[in-house]
Design an enzyme around this catalytic site. Sequence first.
Site, PDB file in Angstrom:
ATOM      1  N   SER A 463      83.736  58.528  11.957  1.00  0.00           N
ATOM      2  CA  SER A 463      83.376  57.589  10.908  1.00  0.00           C
ATOM      3  C   SER A 463      84.508  56.564  10.726  1.00  0.00           C
ATOM      4  CB  SER A 463      83.055  58.341   9.612  1.00  0.00           C
ATOM      5  OG  SER A 463      82.486  57.496   8.657  1.00  0.00           O
ATOM      6  N   ASP A 546      71.953  56.329  12.706  1.00  0.00           N
ATOM      7  CA  ASP A 546      73.062  56.256  11.751  1.00  0.00           C
ATOM      8  C   ASP A 546      72.946  55.002  10.883  1.00  0.00           C
ATOM      9  OD1 ASP A 546      75.486  56.289  10.430  1.00  0.00           O
ATOM     10  OD2 ASP A 546      76.667  56.725  12.218  1.00  0.00           O
ATOM     11  N   HIS A 577      74.526  60.021  10.713  1.00  0.00           N
ATOM     12  CA  HIS A 577      75.981  59.910  10.682  1.00  0.00           C
ATOM     13  C   HIS A 577      76.593  61.300  10.844  1.00  0.00           C
ATOM     14  CE1 HIS A 577      79.524  57.517   9.974  1.00  0.00           C
ATOM     15  NE2 HIS A 577      79.926  58.308   9.000  1.00  0.00           N
TER      16      HIS A 577
END
Length: 605
Positions: A463, A546, A577
Site C-alpha cells: 500500500s 483495488d 487492496h
Amino acid sequence: MPDWEKRYRAPRVGFPEWAEDAPDRSLFVSNVGGTFELYTWDRAAGTRRQATDRPNGTVDGTLTPDGSHLWWFDDTDGDEFGVWRRQPFEGGADETAVPGLAPAWSAGLALGRDGTAVVGRMTEEEGTTVHLAPAGGEPVEIYRHRESAGVGDLSRDGRLIALEHTEHGDTMHAALRVVDREGRTVAELDDTRGGTEPLGLSVWGFSPVPGDHRLLVGHQRGGHWAPMLWDPTTGRSEEIGIDLPGDVHADWYPDGSALLVVHDHHARGELYRWPLAPLGGTDAHGGTAGAGGPLERLDTPAGSVFGAGARPDGTVEYLWSSAAEPPRVGSTAGGIVLEAPGPTAPPSVPLRDTWVEGPGGPIHVLVQTPPGEGPFPTVFDIHGGPAAHDSDSFAAQPAAWVDHGFAVIRVNYRGSTGYGREWTDALKHRVGLIELEDIAAVREWAVTEGPADPERLVLSGGSWGGYLTLLGLGVQPELWTVGVAAVPVADYVTAYHDEMEALKALDRTLFGGTPEEMPDQWRASSPITHVDRVKAPVFISAGVNDPRCPIRQIENYVERLAARGAPHEVYRYDSGHGSLVVEERVKQTRLEIGFALRHLPAPGD
C-alpha cells in the site's frame, strides 16, 4: 510445512465485539475456514457459527444493540463498493439492511436501540451523504457534502448523531458536528476555527448512561491524542488530563463509571482504568464529573493491544500480541477468552528497538534478526497508511523473511502515527520524499552500525509502503538491491483519478490541491516520474479490483519498466487492496521471497 507457512495457516480469531444490551452475543473475525470471515458466538450456549461465506472474505460487520441481528458490508471481490446486509444472529437468510440505498463506499454506520440505522455513504457523484433509516421506514438524507465525512456514533436515546467531517478541506484533521434526527445542527466542535493550526478531533462514543448526552472525543491539543468529554446539548467540554507520554485513546465502561484507556507509546500498548465522578457530582478531589482518577494500571503483557473492551462485570477483554508471540484474546480476570480450533502459530524472534538521528529528528526503528552473525541480507519492510505505525506485534510476513535468513528493519518515518501530531503531519506537500529521507538515514545506520549487508538490501512494503518502495527505487537507485511492492501507488496522477473518493480527498490534503492545481508537487512525488532511474529488479503484486491503488496506474508503471527491458515481475490477483484468503497470502509471500533470493547476490559477490 515450514514455520513461516504455519504462521499464515494457523487459525486465528480477532477481538470479539459484543451487543451492548446482550453481551453474551458476540461477533468476531476468523480465518479458521481458510478465508477471513465473520463468526457469531453465543457465550451462554457456547456455540459459534460462521455467518458469512464469500470467495474473497468478509471482515466489516457489527451487531445490533439487542444482539438480534448481524449487519455486514457486501462488496464485490474486494472493491469496497457495496451495501449493508442483515441476517439473524442465530442464522438465516441475508436481506438488504436498508432498501432504497444504492451501492457506495461505506462512510460509517451507527445502529440504535429502536431499530434506527444511520448510514454513511460516499460516491463519486454525490460526495458524502448520511441517511437515517427508522425501523421499517424509508431512509432520509440528513447530511451531504462534497468533502469526506463519516458517521461517528448515535446517542443512547437515538436523538443525537455525531459526525466527523472535513468541510474545511483538511482530511487529516476532522471537525465534529452533532445533528438531530432531521439533520439540524445541535452543536459544532472544530479545532480549526479562527484560522488556527488544524489539530484534529475524533468521535470515540456517546455515554452509555441513559439521559447522559456527553460525547467522548479524541483531541490533539497537546500534540498527542487525548480524551475529552463534550456535552453538545450544553456546549460544555472538559479535557481529561491523563499524565502518560504518547497517545491516549479511551472508551466507556458499560455503566459509565470509568474510561478504559489504551495507551500507545513507542510501538507498544497498555491498558488503564480511569474512574469518573458520578454524572452531576464531584470526584474525591472536588472536581466535576469527568475529572476522575486516579489512573489504575491493568495487567497486560508487554507488547501491543489491538482491541479492548470492558464487560458488564467490570473485567476487560483485549487482543494482544508481540513480535515473538502470536495473538491471543485475554481477560483481566485471567486466562484466554476465545481461541480458534487447531494448532497455534509458531513463535518468531523478538524485536529490539533503536533510535536513529534523522533530518527531522530521532526515528524509531524496530529490528528483527535471524540466528547467527551478520551482516545479513536485510529487508526494509515499510509500513502502509501513511497514518499508521509499526509496533511490537505478531506479523507473519516479516517473520517469514527472518525464517529465510533476512534481518527485518521497520521504520516509523515522519508521517507515522504514534509520535505526535507534528511527526504525522510532516509529510504534507513533500509527499513520499520526506519519508524516504528518514528511510535513507536508517539505511545508513543499518549498514554502518546495524545488521545489514549493504550489497543485499531489499526495499519492500504494501500500500503506502509499496508506494514508498517504488518511489525509493527511482529517487534513491544506488541504495537498494531489490524492490518488492504490494498494491502500490505507481503513477500517482492516474491513481488519483481512479481511486475511491475518500482517498482523493486525502491526496488533496497531502499535496495542497489536485494534480492540475499542483502539478510540480504531484510530479516530484510520483514513482512513474523516476521509473527510468530504477536499477533494482522489481516485483509488484496488484489486486485487479483495488479501489485504493487501482490497477490501471500500476499497468502504466509496468509498461514503462518493460519498455526499458528492466528486470521485473508482476503478479495480479482477483481481489481488492490485499487478500483475505490465507492460501493467496502464502502464495504472495512465497513469490516475494523467491524473487528476492533469485536476484540478490551471494555473500561477498
